[in-house]
Design an enzyme around this catalytic site. Structure first.
Site, PDB file in Angstrom:
ATOM      1  N   LYS A  20      -8.959   5.158  -1.252  1.00 44.21           N
ATOM      2  CA  LYS A  20      -8.023   4.676  -2.294  1.00 44.21           C
ATOM      3  C   LYS A  20      -8.003   3.146  -2.318  1.00 44.21           C
ATOM      4  CE  LYS A  20      -3.377   4.566  -1.306  1.00 44.21           C
ATOM      5  NZ  LYS A  20      -2.820   3.217  -1.479  1.00 44.21           N
ATOM      6  N   ASN A  21      -7.816   2.561  -1.125  1.00 44.84           N
ATOM      7  CA  ASN A  21      -7.590   1.117  -1.091  1.00 44.84           C
ATOM      8  C   ASN A  21      -8.860   0.291  -1.273  1.00 44.84           C
ATOM      9  OD1 ASN A  21      -4.888   1.549  -0.920  1.00 44.84           O
ATOM     10  ND2 ASN A  21      -4.745   1.290   1.300  1.00 44.84           N
ATOM     11  N   CYS A 113       5.360   1.830  -3.106  1.00 46.36           N
ATOM     12  CA  CYS A 113       6.046   2.780  -2.234  1.00 46.36           C
ATOM     13  C   CYS A 113       7.343   2.200  -1.692  1.00 46.36           C
ATOM     14  CB  CYS A 113       5.127   3.106  -1.064  1.00 46.36           C
ATOM     15  SG  CYS A 113       3.885   4.293  -1.484  1.00 46.36           S
ATOM     16  N   ARG A 397      -0.369  10.664  -4.747  1.00 44.34           N
ATOM     17  CA  ARG A 397      -0.843   9.320  -5.118  1.00 44.34           C
ATOM     18  C   ARG A 397      -2.021   8.891  -4.257  1.00 44.34           C
ATOM     19  NH1 ARG A 397       4.088   5.185  -6.128  1.00 44.34           N
ATOM     20  NH2 ARG A 397       2.357   3.760  -5.926  1.00 44.34           N
TER      21      ARG A 397
HETATM   22  N1  EPU Z   1       2.835 -10.358   2.679  1.00 40.85           N
HETATM   23  C1  EPU Z   1       3.420 -11.587   2.460  1.00 40.85           C
HETATM   24  N2  EPU Z   1       3.081 -12.277   1.321  1.00 40.85           N
HETATM   25  C2  EPU Z   1       2.228 -11.791   0.386  1.00 40.85           C
HETATM   26  C3  EPU Z   1       1.647 -10.536   0.618  1.00 40.85           C
HETATM   27  C4  EPU Z   1       1.984  -9.845   1.775  1.00 40.85           C
HETATM   28  O1  EPU Z   1       4.213 -12.046   3.252  1.00 40.85           O
HETATM   29  O2  EPU Z   1       1.971 -12.478  -0.620  1.00 40.85           O
HETATM   30  C5  EPU Z   1       3.166  -9.585   3.903  1.00 40.85           C
HETATM   31  C6  EPU Z   1       3.926  -8.310   3.591  1.00 40.85           C
HETATM   32  O3  EPU Z   1       5.302  -8.500   3.566  1.00 40.85           O
HETATM   33  C7  EPU Z   1       3.524  -7.396   4.717  1.00 40.85           C
HETATM   34  C8  EPU Z   1       2.128  -7.790   5.026  1.00 40.85           C
HETATM   35  O4  EPU Z   1       1.972  -9.111   4.488  1.00 40.85           O
HETATM   36  O5  EPU Z   1       4.278  -7.631   5.862  1.00 40.85           O
HETATM   37  C9  EPU Z   1       1.111  -6.838   4.480  1.00 40.85           C
HETATM   38  O6  EPU Z   1       1.138  -6.864   3.110  1.00 40.85           O
HETATM   39  P1  EPU Z   1      -0.213  -6.744   2.301  1.00 40.85           P
HETATM   40  O7  EPU Z   1      -0.130  -7.687   1.135  1.00 40.85           O
HETATM   41  O8  EPU Z   1      -1.380  -6.805   3.199  1.00 40.85           O
HETATM   42  O9  EPU Z   1      -0.076  -5.333   1.717  1.00 40.85           O
HETATM   43  P2  EPU Z   1      -0.682  -4.921   0.375  1.00 40.85           P
HETATM   44  O10 EPU Z   1      -1.894  -5.691   0.077  1.00 40.85           O
HETATM   45  O11 EPU Z   1       0.410  -4.863  -0.622  1.00 40.85           O
HETATM   46  C10 EPU Z   1      -2.334  -3.114   1.312  1.00 40.85           C
HETATM   47  C11 EPU Z   1      -2.492  -1.638   1.114  1.00 40.85           C
HETATM   48  C12 EPU Z   1      -1.350  -0.914   1.809  1.00 40.85           C
HETATM   49  C13 EPU Z   1      -1.385  -1.265   3.290  1.00 40.85           C
HETATM   50  C14 EPU Z   1      -1.312  -2.790   3.484  1.00 40.85           C
HETATM   51  C15 EPU Z   1      -1.478  -3.231   4.917  1.00 40.85           C
HETATM   52  C16 EPU Z   1      -3.633  -1.548  -0.994  1.00 40.85           C
HETATM   53  C17 EPU Z   1      -3.595  -1.229  -2.448  1.00 40.85           C
HETATM   54  N3  EPU Z   1      -2.509  -1.370  -0.318  1.00 40.85           N
HETATM   55  O12 EPU Z   1      -1.074  -3.428   0.716  1.00 40.85           O
HETATM   56  O13 EPU Z   1      -1.579   0.457   1.635  1.00 40.85           O
HETATM   57  O14 EPU Z   1      -0.299  -0.669   3.948  1.00 40.85           O
HETATM   58  O15 EPU Z   1      -2.349  -3.418   2.713  1.00 40.85           O
HETATM   59  O16 EPU Z   1      -2.700  -2.811   5.434  1.00 40.85           O
HETATM   60  O17 EPU Z   1      -4.673  -1.923  -0.467  1.00 40.85           O
HETATM   61  C18 EPU Z   1      -1.006   2.713   1.600  1.00 40.85           C
HETATM   62  O18 EPU Z   1      -2.183   2.957   1.296  1.00 40.85           O
HETATM   63  O19 EPU Z   1      -0.185   3.595   1.947  1.00 40.85           O
HETATM   64  C19 EPU Z   1      -0.541   1.337   1.542  1.00 40.85           C
HETATM   65  C20 EPU Z   1       0.735   1.009   1.454  1.00 40.85           C
END
Ligand code: EPU
Length: 417
Positions: A20-21, A113, A397
């Site tokens: 997915k990711n 989520c 999802r």
């Molecule tokens: N963070 C910041 N600033 C930002 C972005 C993130 O402080 O601008 C912090 C967040 O608060 C958090 C951490 O960084 O503590 C991780 O956030 P990240 O941005 O890495 O998460 P994401 O990119 O929104 C992706 C995956 C998630 C997965 C996380 C961590 C996708 C579409 N989603 O989310 O996947 O948990 O990385 O590995 O790639 C899931 O598949 O269930 C899922 C939630």
């Protein structure tokens, strides 16, 4: 709602789907091209939602089996489905390609989520640094400007989608970009491989930096295969350990990406065997022992496997300690484990204890997010008595045909109204 009748065990072989990711950022980055064919794309809710959004942008989509073709020749911002964009976190990935194409975008803050705050400061800081100005409204993100040339140092804070947006935003920018503190999850690497195949000049380094030298153009027609989903694979490892009759075999198990997770599984007492060709055999495992673990950025223990691992720990002797460093809402699902007579104790938003082993009892429980939802399926298979799971759309999802896959392993999960 899902109904899991107790007393069933798994056996056989499961095939892991596409990630997915990895699919989400690759579909988004495809908007830079004219035509793309992607293989091994999972048929799951988040992908369907992203495809509906890009169809509202005029992209012609054909998704047959796991092959997705997209034709971007009529892309436009005119009829963008803003309501749907609010609902999925992955819509943030459209920022970089749409900015490159149109020079200006206004998109709603993305949803996602129920796992805690999802800031986007790292995305915005990086995009501002290369020339886009942002006007933050309460409800939307507005960015516009002219992509600047020259050498730039950007910072991604190890955030996955921020790293992905910054990569996509810079492949066609004249000059050298260095992204510091880049996420290096396998899905980020898959995006980089996709873009390199289209002619982008990207080098990922061992120190969490990514170097990009902007190219004048990339190929307009692309074809690529998405990697398998190591999070789905880890989910089946726990299922095999707790609920198999003897063992299950996991094909396309992504063994090399699960090192931290498998090391912890081994410490708990899960028995598994690498059968070659990326097949992992996981045996039913007993006499499990409590452990301490902490989620982390790759190659650390993935946050997306924390909830299923907590179910494993509910069956382990002693007191386990879980530290969830990424998301402050992601341990909240433990209240559902409590409803099943598990003994978790939430110490603070980032830390929990799990007392075990506990004799879980069937109950009606809810999916807090897609990962916690699948954890409830595992708990239901371990419990005595029937389990009912609500909010199953979360599970759908992120997991392709999970009921069918578990069904092929011999366990019937009924879907009821
Ligand atoms: N963070 C910041 N600033 C930002 C972005 C993130 O402080 O601008 C912090 C967040 O608060 C958090 C951490 O960084 O503590 C991780 O956030 P990240 O941005 O890495 O998460 P994401 O990119 O929104 C992706 C995956 C998630 C997965 C996380 C961590 C996708 C579409 N989603 O989310 O996947 O948990 O990385 O590995 O790639 C899931 O598949 O269930 C899922 C939630």
């Amino acid at each position: 709602m899902l109904k899991i009748t107790w007393g069933q065990t798994l056996s056989g072989t499961v095939e892991i789907s596409g990630s997915k990711n990895a699919s989400l950022p690759i579909i988004a980055a495809s908007l830079l091209l004219e035509k793309v064919t992607l293989h091994n794309v999972p048929r799951i809710g988040d992908i369907f939602s992203l495809l509906e959004i890009i169809q509202s942008l005029g992209v012609v989509v054909n998704f047959t089996g796991n092959t997705l073709t997209m034709d971007m020749s009529r892309i436009s911002l005119e009829n963008m489905n803003r309501e749907l964009m609010k609902k999925i976190r992955a819509s943030i990935l459209l920022l970089a390609p749409l900015l490159y194409r149109f020079g200006s975008v206004d998109i709603p803050f993305p949803g996602g989520c129920n796992i805690g705050k999802r800031p986007i400061n790292e995305h915005l800081n990086g995009l501002r640094e290369i020339g886009y100005e942002s006007k933050d409204g309460d409800e939307s993100i507005h960015l516009s400007g002219k992509l600047q040339s020259g050498d730039k140092n950007l910072y991604a804070g190890f955030a996955v989608t921020a790293t992905e947006n910054l990569i996509t935003a810079n492949i066609l920018r004249p000059g050298h970009t260095r992204i510091h503190l880049a996420a290096i999850e396998p899905h980020v690497v898959n995006l980089v491989d996709f873009l390199k195949k289209q002619g982008a000049n990207i080098v990922m380094n061992y120190d969490h930096t990514i170097d990009i030298v902007g190219v004048e153009r990339i190929l307009t027609i692309g074809e690529f295969s998405i990697v398998h989903d190591y999070i789905e694979s880890g989910t089946f490892v726990v299922l095999g350990a707790l609920a198999s009759e003897g063992y299950i075999d996991i094909h396309h198990a992504c063994i090399s990406w699960l090192t931290s997770f498998l090391a912890k599984c081994q410490e708990v007492g899960v028995r598994f065997e690498d059968r070659g060709e990326d097949t992992l055999r996981v045996y039913r495992s007993e006499h499990l022992k409590a452990v301490k673990f902490q989620t982390n950025i790759f190659p650390g223990f993935p946050t997306d496997l924390q909830s299923v691992f907590c179910i494993l720990l509910s069956q382990a002797e002693g007191v386990s300690r879980v530290q969830e460093i990424m998301f402050e809402g992601r341990l909240n699902f433990l209240v559902e484990l409590e409803k099943m007579k598990g003994h978790p104790a939430l110490m603070n938003p980032h830390e929990a204890l799990i007392f075990g082993p506990t004799h879980l009892r069937g109950s009606t429980v809810s999916s807090w997010d897609l990962r916690a939802g699948v954890a409830m399926i595992i708990a239901g298979l371990v419990a005595t008595g029937d389990t009912y799971i609500t909010n199953v759309e979360y599970i759908e999802r992120g997991y392709e045909d999970i009921i069918g896959k578990i069904g092929k392993l011999g366990v019937v999960i009924e879907k009821t109204e």
